[in-house]
Design a protein around this motif. Sequence first.
Motif, PDB file in Angstrom:
ATOM      1  N   UNK A 192       0.850  -1.198   0.000  1.00 21.84           N
ATOM      2  CA  UNK A 192       0.000   0.000   0.000  1.00 21.84           C
ATOM      3  C   UNK A 192       0.880   1.241   0.000  1.00 21.84           C
ATOM      4  N   UNK A 193       0.547   2.156  -0.881  1.00 15.83           N
ATOM      5  CA  UNK A 193       1.381   3.348  -1.058  1.00 15.83           C
ATOM      6  C   UNK A 193       0.565   4.571  -0.680  1.00 15.83           C
ATOM      7  N   UNK A 194       1.175   5.487   0.094  1.00 19.04           N
ATOM      8  CA  UNK A 194       0.438   6.741   0.316  1.00 19.04           C
ATOM      9  C   UNK A 194       1.056   7.809  -0.570  1.00 19.04           C
ATOM     10  N   UNK A 195       0.200   8.434  -1.322  1.00 19.92           N
ATOM     11  CA  UNK A 195       0.649   9.372  -2.363  1.00 19.92           C
ATOM     12  C   UNK A 195       0.551  10.803  -1.854  1.00 19.92           C
ATOM     13  N   UNK A 196       1.558  11.588  -2.181  1.00 23.60           N
ATOM     14  CA  UNK A 196       1.497  13.016  -1.861  1.00 23.60           C
ATOM     15  C   UNK A 196       0.904  13.709  -3.081  1.00 23.60           C
ATOM     16  N   UNK A 197      -0.348  14.107  -2.979  1.00 28.96           N
ATOM     17  CA  UNK A 197      -1.006  14.699  -4.148  1.00 28.96           C
ATOM     18  C   UNK A 197      -0.576  16.149  -4.320  1.00 28.96           C
ATOM     19  N   UNK A 198      -0.243  16.500  -5.551  1.00 28.71           N
ATOM     20  CA  UNK A 198       0.219  17.865  -5.804  1.00 28.71           C
ATOM     21  C   UNK A 198      -0.948  18.822  -5.988  1.00 28.71           C
ATOM     22  N   UNK A 199      -2.153  18.279  -6.187  1.00 33.23           N
ATOM     23  CA  UNK A 199      -3.352  19.111  -6.305  1.00 33.23           C
ATOM     24  C   UNK A 199      -3.350  19.934  -7.568  1.00 33.23           C
ATOM     25  N   UNK A 200      -4.121  21.020  -7.544  1.00 27.98           N
ATOM     26  CA  UNK A 200      -4.135  21.939  -8.676  1.00 27.98           C
ATOM     27  C   UNK A 200      -4.580  21.246  -9.969  1.00 27.98           C
ATOM     28  N   UNK A 201      -5.393  20.204  -9.818  1.00 23.62           N
ATOM     29  CA  UNK A 201      -5.796  19.445 -11.006  1.00 23.62           C
ATOM     30  C   UNK A 201      -7.206  19.834 -11.445  1.00 23.62           C
ATOM     31  N   UNK A 202      -7.498  19.563 -12.696  1.00 23.40           N
ATOM     32  CA  UNK A 202      -8.863  19.784 -13.179  1.00 23.40           C
ATOM     33  C   UNK A 202      -9.795  18.823 -12.447  1.00 23.40           C
ATOM     34  N   UNK A 203     -10.966  19.332 -12.078  1.00 28.94           N
ATOM     35  CA  UNK A 203     -11.901  18.503 -11.300  1.00 28.94           C
ATOM     36  C   UNK A 203     -13.019  17.959 -12.178  1.00 28.94           C
ATOM     37  N   UNK A 204     -13.473  16.759 -11.815  1.00 27.32           N
ATOM     38  CA  UNK A 204     -14.595  16.151 -12.532  1.00 27.32           C
ATOM     39  C   UNK A 204     -15.870  16.726 -11.934  1.00 27.32           C
ATOM     40  N   UNK A 205     -16.726  17.283 -12.772  1.00 25.19           N
ATOM     41  CA  UNK A 205     -17.970  17.862 -12.246  1.00 25.19           C
ATOM     42  C   UNK A 205     -19.154  16.917 -12.431  1.00 25.19           C
ATOM     43  N   UNK A 206     -19.113  16.076 -13.447  1.00 24.40           N
ATOM     44  CA  UNK A 206     -20.166  15.065 -13.593  1.00 24.40           C
ATOM     45  C   UNK A 206     -19.661  13.950 -14.492  1.00 24.40           C
ATOM     46  N   UNK A 207     -20.305  12.811 -14.368  1.00 21.48           N
ATOM     47  CA  UNK A 207     -19.958  11.674 -15.224  1.00 21.48           C
ATOM     48  C   UNK A 207     -21.238  11.137 -15.845  1.00 21.48           C
ATOM     49  N   UNK A 208     -21.220  10.917 -17.136  1.00 21.71           N
ATOM     50  CA  UNK A 208     -22.387  10.348 -17.802  1.00 21.71           C
ATOM     51  C   UNK A 208     -21.985   9.002 -18.381  1.00 21.71           C
TER      52      UNK A 208
END
Length: 318
Positions: free
Chosen positions: A171-187
């Motif tokens: 199991x790996x814990x990831x350091x997220x850099x953030x600042x990413x495009x966000x998913x607003x909906x999924x169809x």
Amino acid sequence: MAEILVLVDHAEGAVRKPALELLTLARRIGEPSAVVLGAGAAAADIAAKAAEFGAAKVYVADGAEFADQLVVPKVDALTQIAKANDVAGVLVTSSGEGKEVAARVALRLGSGIITDAVDVRAGDQGPVATQSVFAASYTVESRVSNGVPVITVKPNAVAPEAAPAAGAVENVSVEFTGNAARVTSRTPRVSTGRPELTEAAIVVSGGRGVGAAEGFGVVEELADALEAAVGASRAAVDAGWYPHSSQVGQTGKQVSPQLYVANGISGAIQHRAGMQTSKTIVAVNKDPEAPIFELADYGVVGDLFEVLPQLTAEVKAR
Ligand code: FAD
């Protein structure tokens, strides 16, 4: 043995076939380690499947970030795992997302990338990838000369072969850099019950020669008899006869199936760009001079409305 990271594509809790192909290829160039990201409760099953196909180790990382954001969390995870483990290569599926992830990982690792490989083998100075270029006119072999090679491989490059391995989960814990495009909906895609176009082992396509939306009926019947996906040329898509999601070519999807059947498609360079790496190409066209015959392994000169029903009947009879 050299550790090769394989990013495992999964959907609805199951491993996608291209990931098993990558694990099979990775065994040729080293010892595969699977990377399973954002799989939630399905991670254990996915890890077990990866082990069945040769993963000696399985890195598992989870977090809401994988579902909530586009590619960056995967890039964070893959880069951090690659750096922490002195790996000798990274294999990713050549999908739209896979290529974006791979390119960003290569950039962060300061290494080179090869995209759309149709084969990978071991070389004296690291993995050697094969690409098919200029409408399949040339086969290019190349290797990355700087840093950890990152290679994206087209689906159907190889038949997946099981080779049970330890599959030790880390199991790996990831350091997220953030600042990413966000998913607003999924169809969710409306399911046709047919395989996904870019992953299908067989693709049956129709072009302007089908004449109308209803003309795709004979194409679909053959596709269903062969358990294939249905593709379309841009001319057919632009005419509104088939959805854009099924377009094959430069401005559509890239497919590389075991068998591609082109019906009523002339074989323009932009169409070839999406299907030229298919293992076997069959063309049905009423014009014996159609350029598609230059590329086809087997050609039938004839009216598709006469040829396809016979072909379908023959396939069903077997
Ligand atoms: P046509 O070229 O009109 O060919 C129809 C064929 O059907 C002919 O060969 C004819 O002999 C045959 N035919 C007719 N009736 C029958 C029959 N009854 N039985 C058997 N054969 C029959 N195209 C793509 O496909 N994908 C792309 O992604 C793509 N991207 C493009 C991007 C750009 C920037 C540009 C400029 C073009 C792009 N195109 C793309 C368009 C491409 O150039 C061609 O126009 C298109 O591929 C032609 O589609 P087609 O072969 O179905 O039609």
